[in-house]
Motif scaffolding. Structure first.
Motif, PDB file in Angstrom:
ATOM      1  N   GLU A  10       0.841  -1.202   0.000  1.00 51.44           N
ATOM      2  CA  GLU A  10       0.000   0.000   0.000  1.00 51.44           C
ATOM      3  C   GLU A  10       0.878   1.256   0.000  1.00 51.44           C
ATOM      4  N   PHE A  11       1.927   1.213   0.836  1.00 58.54           N
ATOM      5  CA  PHE A  11       2.834   2.360   0.939  1.00 58.54           C
ATOM      6  C   PHE A  11       3.472   2.664  -0.416  1.00 58.54           C
ATOM      7  N   TRP A  12       4.004   1.629  -1.049  1.00 59.91           N
ATOM      8  CA  TRP A  12       4.717   1.862  -2.297  1.00 59.91           C
ATOM      9  C   TRP A  12       3.793   2.000  -3.496  1.00 59.91           C
ATOM     10  N   ALA A  13       2.649   1.312  -3.445  1.00 58.85           N
ATOM     11  CA  ALA A  13       1.705   1.420  -4.570  1.00 58.85           C
ATOM     12  C   ALA A  13       1.266   2.872  -4.724  1.00 58.85           C
ATOM     13  N   ARG A  14       1.112   3.523  -3.590  1.00 59.57           N
ATOM     14  CA  ARG A  14       0.698   4.934  -3.635  1.00 59.57           C
ATOM     15  C   ARG A  14       1.743   5.766  -4.386  1.00 59.57           C
ATOM     16  N   TYR A  15       3.000   5.568  -4.034  1.00 58.64           N
ATOM     17  CA  TYR A  15       4.065   6.303  -4.718  1.00 58.64           C
ATOM     18  C   TYR A  15       4.166   5.928  -6.184  1.00 58.64           C
ATOM     19  N   ARG A  16       4.052   4.623  -6.438  1.00 61.16           N
ATOM     20  CA  ARG A  16       4.220   4.178  -7.825  1.00 61.16           C
ATOM     21  C   ARG A  16       3.057   4.675  -8.691  1.00 61.16           C
ATOM     22  N   ASN A  17       1.860   4.697  -8.113  1.00 62.06           N
ATOM     23  CA  ASN A  17       0.723   5.256  -8.863  1.00 62.06           C
ATOM     24  C   ASN A  17       0.918   6.739  -9.106  1.00 62.06           C
ATOM     25  N   ILE A 426      11.683   4.866  -8.376  1.00 57.27           N
ATOM     26  CA  ILE A 426      10.444   4.368  -7.768  1.00 57.27           C
ATOM     27  C   ILE A 426       9.744   3.363  -8.692  1.00 57.27           C
ATOM     28  N   THR A 427       9.771   3.641  -9.992  1.00 57.16           N
ATOM     29  CA  THR A 427       9.108   2.710 -10.914  1.00 57.16           C
ATOM     30  C   THR A 427       9.879   1.388 -11.053  1.00 57.16           C
ATOM     31  N   SER A 428      11.169   1.403 -10.703  1.00 56.98           N
ATOM     32  CA  SER A 428      11.942   0.151 -10.823  1.00 56.98           C
ATOM     33  C   SER A 428      12.213  -0.474  -9.456  1.00 56.98           C
ATOM     34  N   LEU A 429      11.468  -0.046  -8.446  1.00 62.20           N
ATOM     35  CA  LEU A 429      11.711  -0.537  -7.088  1.00 62.20           C
ATOM     36  C   LEU A 429      11.631  -2.066  -7.014  1.00 62.20           C
ATOM     37  N   ASP A 430      10.842  -2.657  -7.893  1.00 61.67           N
ATOM     38  CA  ASP A 430      10.716  -4.123  -7.902  1.00 61.67           C
ATOM     39  C   ASP A 430      12.070  -4.812  -8.101  1.00 61.67           C
ATOM     40  N   ASP A 431      13.034  -4.104  -8.684  1.00 63.93           N
ATOM     41  CA  ASP A 431      14.356  -4.712  -8.905  1.00 63.93           C
ATOM     42  C   ASP A 431      15.232  -4.689  -7.647  1.00 63.93           C
ATOM     43  N   TYR A 432      14.729  -4.089  -6.575  1.00 67.62           N
ATOM     44  CA  TYR A 432      15.550  -3.925  -5.370  1.00 67.62           C
ATOM     45  C   TYR A 432      15.114  -4.832  -4.220  1.00 67.62           C
ATOM     46  N   TYR A 446      11.554  -5.539   2.738  1.00 72.38           N
ATOM     47  CA  TYR A 446      10.244  -6.055   3.134  1.00 72.38           C
ATOM     48  C   TYR A 446       9.195  -5.210   2.425  1.00 72.38           C
ATOM     49  N   ILE A 447       8.691  -5.730   1.323  1.00 74.51           N
ATOM     50  CA  ILE A 447       7.726  -4.971   0.517  1.00 74.51           C
ATOM     51  C   ILE A 447       6.652  -5.941   0.056  1.00 74.51           C
ATOM     52  N   ASP A 448       5.414  -5.658   0.393  1.00 73.85           N
ATOM     53  CA  ASP A 448       4.301  -6.517   0.007  1.00 73.85           C
ATOM     54  C   ASP A 448       4.329  -6.704  -1.516  1.00 73.85           C
ATOM     55  N   SER A 449       4.474  -7.944  -1.944  1.00 77.54           N
ATOM     56  CA  SER A 449       4.683  -8.181  -3.383  1.00 77.54           C
ATOM     57  C   SER A 449       4.537  -9.656  -3.729  1.00 77.54           C
ATOM     58  N   ASP A 450       4.408  -9.928  -5.019  1.00 74.77           N
ATOM     59  CA  ASP A 450       4.390 -11.306  -5.542  1.00 74.77           C
ATOM     60  C   ASP A 450       5.537 -11.407  -6.527  1.00 74.77           C
ATOM     61  N   ALA A 451       6.398 -12.404  -6.312  1.00 75.48           N
ATOM     62  CA  ALA A 451       7.579 -12.475  -7.174  1.00 75.48           C
ATOM     63  C   ALA A 451       7.744 -13.843  -7.817  1.00 75.48           C
ATOM     64  N   LYS A 452       8.265 -13.818  -9.038  1.00 72.55           N
ATOM     65  CA  LYS A 452       8.691 -15.050  -9.708  1.00 72.55           C
ATOM     66  C   LYS A 452      10.168 -14.849 -10.025  1.00 72.55           C
ATOM     67  N   LEU A 453      11.014 -15.665  -9.407  1.00 74.92           N
ATOM     68  CA  LEU A 453      12.455 -15.457  -9.527  1.00 74.92           C
ATOM     69  C   LEU A 453      13.099 -16.648 -10.223  1.00 74.92           C
ATOM     70  N   ALA A 454      13.972 -16.348 -11.179  1.00 76.73           N
ATOM     71  CA  ALA A 454      14.564 -17.422 -11.985  1.00 76.73           C
ATOM     72  C   ALA A 454      15.871 -17.913 -11.372  1.00 76.73           C
ATOM     73  N   LEU A 455      15.914 -19.206 -11.031  1.00 77.30           N
ATOM     74  CA  LEU A 455      17.161 -19.837 -10.607  1.00 77.30           C
ATOM     75  C   LEU A 455      17.597 -20.779 -11.731  1.00 77.30           C
ATOM     76  N   THR A 456      18.772 -21.367 -11.593  1.00 81.27           N
ATOM     77  CA  THR A 456      19.292 -22.200 -12.682  1.00 81.27           C
ATOM     78  C   THR A 456      18.320 -23.315 -13.067  1.00 81.27           C
ATOM     79  N   ASP A 457      17.708 -23.937 -12.061  1.00 78.72           N
ATOM     80  CA  ASP A 457      16.852 -25.095 -12.353  1.00 78.72           C
ATOM     81  C   ASP A 457      15.364 -24.791 -12.389  1.00 78.72           C
ATOM     82  N   GLY A 458      15.008 -23.549 -12.458  1.00 78.46           N
ATOM     83  CA  GLY A 458      13.581 -23.209 -12.536  1.00 78.46           C
ATOM     84  C   GLY A 458      13.243 -22.016 -11.663  1.00 78.46           C
ATOM     85  N   LYS A 459      11.945 -21.866 -11.444  1.00 80.79           N
ATOM     86  CA  LYS A 459      11.508 -20.640 -10.751  1.00 80.79           C
ATOM     87  C   LYS A 459      11.179 -20.881  -9.279  1.00 80.79           C
TER      88      LYS A 459
END
Ligand code: FUB
Ligand code: ZN
Length: 650
Positions: A10-17, A426-432, A446-459
């Motif tokens: 909520e905190f960051w969505a406000r800024y990103r919006n 702020i728009t690229s905060l997801d990379d941090y 610690y940022i409320d989020s949903d992530a899919k992260l790629a490792l060598t053998d899958g996600k």
């Protein structure tokens, strides 16, 4: 497809919006000179500052031959457009917006049209004298601007798959490669402002073409080898004035006093230093070169242990927007440029790619939630360039030595480097939020989020549920969809002494390895982890070597440093005192500035002498009880012009 992190906080969505809906359109209007706003000078009485208009898009139109006219603005005016484009790229990555995409595609066409046949790209020289290009690198910012374009192009390509923009960037980088390097006939030099190195490394990461890596390394290693380079160029230069005279700045200003690998301390212009360090750390992470990493560590230590403000700001003086010396951290004349805090965040991000140490994530958090965020008003339309720790509006107005310290955020500045830098941050905060370190996932923020992260053998999928930065727990749902066991490092918050982790409901014994607690998740398995921490109100004291902060205290809670503002505490904030035994209380006030943490406690106020005509007396001033109210530093100056103070007498 690499990593994707969808921020839902909520905190960051406000800024990103805010950045998407207010800041990006607003900046677009500014760049096109249709915003109808007053552009302020960074410093009063500074005649050299172009501030009548932006003219940035017009410069491209002229260079592209679409309109007639001449160049206006700083030699680095082009970079405002490139940073806007980079922010748009991240914004489109988060949420497609056909209208914004159309606008950005038009800008890419315009940039491509402004590019010279051989790939050179810079409106200043294309308009004012192409024959003089690359001959006045101390102030021309040609490579700096192209570096920003390359960063924007890589981001845009990554977000949309647009090949055209990447090709324009490659063509520009190839032109630089053809003109600079150790070979005979090429220029043995570099730009006065580091940035191209960051761009080239990003281009290397996406293209894997070795010449971009080589060129970035060349620029970094060449710096400081011939401190006379800029002066030698300036002596021969006869072209348009590209910040002429800047070459007379001390070599340290440009980090050109000795080879980077020999530099022990962070010297000179703060933004330049942290951009240099960002590229250097990227180079170390990419090549595994230990000597380069040691140089990064030396500079990191000097900046963060001896030259950084409690807010994560850096740069102690307006003169050269520079570092000064260890422990010199004045609160009311400092610089703490927004771009410098952002650059420190970039540096920390690269350090995490080399060494899994929570300290990097902690400094990132400090700079992000305090100095960087203070750079923007809560309306998304007003910006600080300089982020003081103590302000008295009258002194800013009347003392020329403080004219750079603004008590309210202007709509825009003649030198507009900071606002678009914030937009892209702020728009690229997801990379941090995460780092993948040797196939281990580090949870850094610690940022409320949903992530899919790629490792060598899958996600690996990680869902974070938290009301951080206000609340004291984070729930993680970790799904390992890869074919091997996954290792996850959960950062332990450095500002909390009471930290607990439970896995699938069962508490675990905490083991901190450089500030991370590691857990493993079997292939195909899911785990629910909960991180709980206390967020006490902390009293921060400074090393007594910082003379300005002796006898003073700064208040923090979680990632936020707090400050006193005149609107809550009256004038003459220096007269206030917070005794060390005063109990402090925290509450969240949902009606204040769209929701804000507030800390209050009992303090004292020195009473002014009865006679206004007496400066000195032999009797000790009297104190009276006063209620003190602190708000997070980033939110100051959103309620009109008033005083502010971070370090309070204890
Ligand atoms: O020189 C380009 C930018 O302008 C710098 O990064 C800022 O400090 C401002 O001087
Ligand atoms: Zn800036």
């Amino acid at each position: 497809m690499g990593n994707r992190v969808n921020i839902t906080s909520e905190f960051w969505a406000r800024y990103r919006n805010l950045v998407r809906t207010e800041m990006i359109p607003f900046q677009w209007n500014v760049l096109n000179d249709i915003a109808g706003i007053k552009i302020e000078k960074e410093r009063l009485n500074d005649e050299g500052i172009p501030n009548e208009k932006s003219h940035a898009i017009e410069n491209f139109k002229i260079a592209a031959g679409r309109t007639k006219g001449t160049h206006y603005g700083w030699t680095f005016q082009d970079s405002d457009v490139y940073k806007w484009l980079e922010a748009v790229a991240y914004s489109l990555r988060e949420k497609m917006d056909p209208e914004l995409e159309k606008k950005s595609l038009e800008v890419i066409d315009l940039i491509a049209d402004a590019q010279e046949e051989d790939g050179y790209l810079d409106t200043f020289y294309s308009i004012l004298g192409i024959d003089y290009r690359y001959q006045s690198l101390a102030g021309s910012h040609e490579l700096y601007c192209m570096g920003h374009f390359i960063e924007a192009a890589v981001a845009y390509y990554d977000a949309t798959g647009n090949e055209k923009v990447l090709n324009v960037a490659k063509k520009a980088a190839d032109n630089i490669y053809d003109n600079f390097g150790p070979e005979e006939g090429k220029i043995h030099g570099f730009d006065g402002h580091e940035e191209i190195e960051i761009g080239l490394l990003r281009l290397y990461h996406v293209t894997k073409e070795a010449r971009y890596l080589d060129l970035a390394k060349y620029f970094l290693m060449e710096r400081g080898k011939n401190p006379n380079f800029f002066r030698e160029q300036a002596a021969k230069y006869e072209g348009p004035n590209a910040l002429g005279g800047i070459e007379k700045m001390p070599d340290t200003y440009f980090q050109n006093h000795k080879p980077i690998l020999e530099q022990e301390t962070a010297e000179g212009h703060a933004v330049r230093v942290v951009y240099m360090c960002t590229a250097l750390a990227d180079l170390a992470a990419t090549t595994g070169d230990k000597e380069i990493f040691e140089a990064c560590k030396r500079l990191w230590e000097d900046i963060t242990k001896r030259r950084m403000y409690v807010t994560g700001g850096i740069g102690s003086t307006v003169n050269g927007e520079s570092f000064t010396l260890d422990y010199d951290l004045p609160n009311d004349t400092m610089y703490c440029e927004t771009c410098a805090a952002i650059g420190l965040i970039f540096f920390a991000k690269q350090m995490l790619r080399i060494e899994p140490k929570a300290e990097y994530a902690l400094v990132m958090e400090r700079a992000l939630y305090n100095c960087a965020l203070a750079g923007m008003a809560l309306d998304g339309k007003h910006f600080f360039y300089v982020n003081p720790l103590e302000v008295n509006p009258l002194k800013s107005l009347r003392d020329p030595g403080k004219s750079h310290v603004k008590p309210v955020r202007p709509s825009w500045l003649g030198c507009a480097c900071c606002p678009p830098n914030l937009a892209r941050m702020i728009t690229s905060l997801d990379d941090y939020v995460y780092t993948i370190f040797q196939d281990t996932v580090l949870i850094n923020q610690y940022i409320d989020s949903d992530a899919k992260l790629a490792l060598t053998d899958g996600k690996v999928e990680i869902v974070q549920r938290t009301n951080f930065p206000w609340d004291e727990q984070v729930a993680f749902e970790i799904k390992n969809n890869s074919k091997s066991q996954a290792k996850i490092g959960i950062r332990l918050p450095g500002w909390s002494a009471e930290v607990e982790i439970s896995i699938n409901g069962a508490p675990v014994e905490l083991v901190s390895e450089k500030g991370y607690h590691y857990i493993t998740v079997d292939a195909g398995a899911s785990v629910e982890a909960k991180l709980t921490f206390s967020m006490p109100i902390l009293r921060n004291y400074c090393n007594p070597l910082v003379s300005e902060d002796i006898g003073k205290v700064a208040i923090s809670r979680g990632p936020f440093v707090y400050c006193l503002e005149g609107v809550d505490n009256g004038t003459e904030l220096n007269c206030l005192r917070l005794p060390d035994d005063s109990e402090l209380n925290y509450e969240y006030d949902s009606s204040l500035l769209s929701g804000m943490g507030v800390i209050s406690g009992k303090g004292y106020r020195l009473q002014a002498s009865e006679s206004k005509d007496s400066l000195y007396t032999n009797s000790k001033p009297v104190e009276k009880e006063a209620k003190l109210k602190f708000i997070p530093y980033f939110a100051w100056a959103n309620r009109g012009e008033n005083e502010m103070e971070v370090w309070v007498r204890e």
